[in-house]
Design an enzyme around this catalytic site. Structure first.
Site, PDB file in Angstrom:
ATOM      1  N   GLU A   1      -2.451  -4.680  16.387  1.00 46.46           N
ATOM      2  CA  GLU A   1      -2.426  -5.446  15.138  1.00 46.46           C
ATOM      3  C   GLU A   1      -3.243  -6.702  15.375  1.00 46.46           C
ATOM      4  OE1 GLU A   1       1.604  -6.603  14.538  1.00 46.46           O
ATOM      5  OE2 GLU A   1       2.369  -4.555  14.551  1.00 46.46           O
TER       6      GLU A   1
ATOM      7  N   ASP B   1       5.922 -16.610  12.085  1.00 41.87           N
ATOM      8  CA  ASP B   1       5.471 -16.663  13.472  1.00 41.87           C
ATOM      9  C   ASP B   1       6.120 -17.809  14.239  1.00 41.87           C
ATOM     10  OD1 ASP B   1       3.631 -14.499  13.310  1.00 41.87           O
ATOM     11  OD2 ASP B   1       2.304 -15.784  12.161  1.00 41.87           O
TER      12      ASP B   1
END
Length: 272
Positions: free
Chosen positions: A53, A64
């Site tokens: 990815e 994140d």
């Protein structure tokens, strides 16, 4: 144009046929530089990753943690653009022949234009997109263009997702389902492992047949083996990024991510 989406499906099926989980790695584009990022992705594939990815760095990455935020910040300060993300996908896929996805928040695609983004990603050889913040009920426009260009649409589910919601997502998603959970943050690792396992069970229970891959804060072969015991794929991101950040120089960083991929590849084969 369905070749790359099919490549992703075939790659996950091949891992299953070998009686193991797939190893899916995440690295942001443009980190530490565009060329350096491409080299890192090739090293991770070389080490044993099945799928990569490519993160599209974003200034407001809601999902994140600090490690990936740091890498995104380096990439953004370096001036990374969507064109660089496409180039990263193109070169990594061309060099390895393996499936490369893009993981991105919705806002950059929306600003860039859905038709333009999907056309360029398909042209670059991308297998599809993981869209962590695109609600399934607002995804029709994206899916129409993704399907037209043979791109997989991977949605993210979490332990908080209700069964009804899981069924909605697996009905329209493609490629695989990204099951997000957290290890070591929301309690003890045992209970979170159990939570992830339960989420995989519930997602499979929708009967869609889509592989369920788990991103769980996995950072070593032992954890990879544990998750591989119940998931179709093991997703590792921060651990790769951290190896790059901690390395004294670029060459050492490349060697470190290749080595980690090798260890994790053993882990998903139950040979940790």
């Amino acid at each position: 144009m369905s070749g790359n989406h099919q490549l992703l499906t075939d790659t996950l099926a091949a891992a299953k046929a070998e009686g193991r989980a797939a190893l899916i790695a995440y690295l942001p584009a443009g980190f530490p530089t565009v060329d350096g990022g491409i080299e890192a992705i090739e090293a991770v594939f070389d080490g044993g990753a099945d799928v990569v990815e490519v993160g599209l760095p974003h200034s407001d990455p809601v999902l994140d943690g600090p490690v990936i935020q740091t890498a995104d910040d380096i990439a953004l300060r370096g001036g990374v653009k969507i064109a660089d993300v496409m180039r990263t996908v193109r070169e990594a896929h061309r060099a390895t022949g393996k499936p490369v996805l893009v993981m991105t928040y919705w806002n950059p695609i929306d600003r860039y234009g859905v038709e333009r983004f999907t056309a360029e990603l398909a042209e670059a050889g991308g297998a599809g997109c993981i869209l962590p913040d695109l609600p399934v009920q607002e995804s029709a426009l994206w899916r129409e263009h993704a399907e037209k260009h043979g791109l997989a649409t991977v949605f993210v589910v979490a332990p908080s997702s209700k069964d009804e919601r899981l069924a909605e997502i697996t009905a329209v998603g493609s490629g695989f389902v990204y099951a997000a959970s957290l290890m070591g943050v929301t309690g003890t690792r045992e209970s979170v492992g159990a939570q992830a396992e339960e989420l995989v069970r519930r997602t499979r229970g929708t009967g869609s047949g889509l592989p369920v891959c788990v991103g769980l804060g996995v950072s070593n072969a032992t954890q990879a083996a544990e998750v591989a015991g119940f998931a179709d794929g093991v997703i590792v991101g921060s651990a790769f990024v951290k190896r790059m950040l901690d390395a004294p120089d670029h060459a050492s960083g490349i060697a470190a991510v290749r080595e980690l991929a090798g260890l994790l590849a053993k882990g998903v084969r139950g040979r940790a």
